[in-house]
Design an enzyme around this catalytic site. Structure first.
Site, PDB file in Angstrom:
ATOM      1  CE  LYS A  52     -16.220 -16.946 -18.273  1.00 58.62           C
ATOM      2  NZ  LYS A  52     -16.438 -15.508 -18.395  1.00 58.62           N
ATOM      3  CG  ASP A  71     -10.089 -22.001 -19.135  1.00 58.67           C
ATOM      4  OD1 ASP A  71     -11.285 -22.182 -18.842  1.00 58.67           O
ATOM      5  OD2 ASP A  71      -9.513 -20.897 -19.016  1.00 58.67           O
ATOM      6  CD1 TRP A  98     -10.486 -15.270 -21.423  1.00 54.12           C
ATOM      7  CD2 TRP A  98      -9.516 -15.032 -19.426  1.00 54.12           C
ATOM      8  NE1 TRP A  98     -11.108 -14.227 -20.771  1.00 54.12           N
ATOM      9  CE2 TRP A  98     -10.541 -14.062 -19.550  1.00 54.12           C
ATOM     10  CE3 TRP A  98      -8.773 -15.059 -18.254  1.00 54.12           C
ATOM     11  CZ2 TRP A  98     -10.834 -13.139 -18.538  1.00 54.12           C
ATOM     12  CZ3 TRP A  98      -9.060 -14.137 -17.241  1.00 54.12           C
ATOM     13  CH2 TRP A  98     -10.083 -13.196 -17.399  1.00 54.12           C
TER      14      TRP A  98
HETATM   15  N1  PMP Z   1     -10.784 -18.680 -18.478  1.00 57.46           N
HETATM   16  C1  PMP Z   1     -11.689 -18.210 -19.361  1.00 57.46           C
HETATM   17  C2  PMP Z   1     -11.817 -18.895 -20.691  1.00 57.46           C
HETATM   18  C3  PMP Z   1     -12.479 -17.115 -19.020  1.00 57.46           C
HETATM   19  O1  PMP Z   1     -13.374 -16.645 -19.896  1.00 57.46           O
HETATM   20  C4  PMP Z   1     -12.329 -16.504 -17.751  1.00 57.46           C
HETATM   21  C5  PMP Z   1     -13.184 -15.341 -17.304  1.00 57.46           C
HETATM   22  N2  PMP Z   1     -13.783 -14.600 -18.238  1.00 57.46           N
HETATM   23  C6  PMP Z   1     -11.375 -17.013 -16.895  1.00 57.46           C
HETATM   24  C7  PMP Z   1     -10.630 -18.115 -17.272  1.00 57.46           C
HETATM   25  C8  PMP Z   1     -11.158 -16.399 -15.538  1.00 57.46           C
HETATM   26  O2  PMP Z   1     -12.223 -16.751 -14.742  1.00 57.46           O
HETATM   27  P1  PMP Z   1     -12.529 -16.086 -13.315  1.00 57.46           P
HETATM   28  O3  PMP Z   1     -12.911 -14.678 -13.533  1.00 57.46           O
HETATM   29  O4  PMP Z   1     -13.626 -16.965 -12.812  1.00 57.46           O
HETATM   30  O5  PMP Z   1     -11.285 -16.238 -12.499  1.00 57.46           O
END
Ligand code: PMP
Length: 361
Positions: free
Chosen positions: A196, A172, A102
């Protein structure tokens, strides 16, 4: 009806009490004769909900007054773009720390708007650790330092906020916001997709120090400008009202259970139990993540023999233990132990894993 223990990484399990309350007031919310989904976001009742949920979140995270709380859309990936658009502030470079899929994806998106400084990159370890602090290349002139506090796919979590001097820190926290206390004062900005540890998909929370607002790149779409959102109480465009309402119920649920400090204790105990089961399995289960940086939220592990994976997942399902299959990029298993996953779920998983090992080991 039988509810499973749901170990999904997201969209993830929600507290049963919250779902029951939403069910009870689905047709008639606040004596309005309609559901919250059918209310105008301009209605007094919705404005009250918005204010109350923000106050509850501020209480839970002890958010200082000089920070704005935004309830926006676009998910974590939306923030991968909104962060550089809003936080570059006439600077050309931003620092990115790569500790998993990520944070690497965030850096890839930021490349569209600025030059990247890669502070450190643990890809060569398959993202199983966080590089030593003395190996980081922090640029004191970077517009900001971006990192992922918890890597949902790789199961790597920072034990504490990184020390980066005066460079504004952007985190993040999509998969660990509200899981334990954080000193918000250390951060310029924190963001999290709700799906989450907060509520249902559709809502994204941004906590930003107010002096960073009002300097967005001229190309920034109006709805992606944090200042526009802040000035309009996140009601500039129609927000995801139902997701916001449910997240507000989750905040109240958490407050009733002693808040973030209390849930952090429970989360630590849940993670310890599962890691103990893995580490004491005599190699039947393994977790390759460096012990110092193991996530409390997303616990990844492998079986000693990959050919048992499918059997493990299927038998777990028969035991009401759902969504344990790891992400396809990482393989193996992943158990996400967010706030709403009860300790009884971890106890059941550990009992199942011990029995599965006994039969198949
Ligand atoms: N950052 C992290 C740490 C994530 O776990 C995720 C999604 N699993 C994202 C960003 C991306 O998020 P989204 O699918 O809401 O765009």
């Amino acid at each position: 009806m039988s509810r499973v223990f749901n170990f999904s990484a997201g969209p993830a399990t929600l507290p049963i009490e919250v779902l029951e309350q939403a069910q009870a007031e689905l047709l008639d919310w606040n004596d309005s004769g309609m559901s919250v989904m059918e209310q105008s976001h301009r209605a007094k009742d919705f404005e009250k909900l918005a204010a109350e949920s923000e106050n509850d979140l501020r209480d839970l995270l002890k958010i200082p007054n000089n920070y704005k709380v935004l309830f926006v859309q676009g998910g974590g990936r939306g923030q991968f773009a909104m962060v550089p658009m809003n936080m570059l502030r006439n600077k050309k470079t931003a620092d990115y720390m790569l500790t998993g899929v990520w944070s690497a994806a965030a850096a890839e998106e930021a490349k569209r708007y600025c030059q990247l400084g890669i502070v450190a990159d643990s890809k060569s370890t398959h993202y199983t650790t966080i590089p030593e602090r003395n190996a980081w290349h922090v640029n004191p002139d970077a517009a900001y330092f971006h990192y992922a506090d918890n890597e949902t796919m790789n199961g790597v979590e920072f034990p504490d906020a990184p020390e980066v001097g005066h460079v504004p820190l952007v985190s993040d926290m999509s998969s660990n916001m509200l899981s334990r206390p954080f000193d918000i004062n250390k951060f310029a900005l924190i963001y999290a997709g709700a799906q989450k540890n907060i509520g249902p998909a559709g809502l994204t929370i941004v906590i930003v120090r107010e002096d960073y607002l009002g300097q967005a790149l001229p190309i920034t779409p109006t709805i992606f400008d944090y200042k526009i959102q802040a000035d309009n109480g996140s009601l500039y465009q129609t927000p995801p009202t139902f997701a916001w309402y449910l997240s507000g119920l989750v905040f109240k649920w958490l407050k009733q259970r002693g808040g973030v400090e209390k849930i952090a204790e429970i989360n630590q105990r849940k993670a310890d139990k599962l890691y103990h089961c893995i580490d004491e399995s005599g190699g039947f289960y393994t977790c390759s993540v460096d012990k110092a940086y193991r996530s409390r939220m997303n616990i990844i592990f492998n079986l000693c023999n990959e050919s048992l994976d499918e059997k493990f997942v299927q038998e777990a399902k028969l035991n009401n233990l759902a969504q344990l299959k790891g992400h396809k990029l990482v393989g193996g298993m992943r158990a996400s132990l967010y706030n709403a996953l009860p300790e009884a779920g971890v106890n059941a998983l550990v009992a199942f894993m011990n029995e599965f090992k006994r039969v198949n080991g």
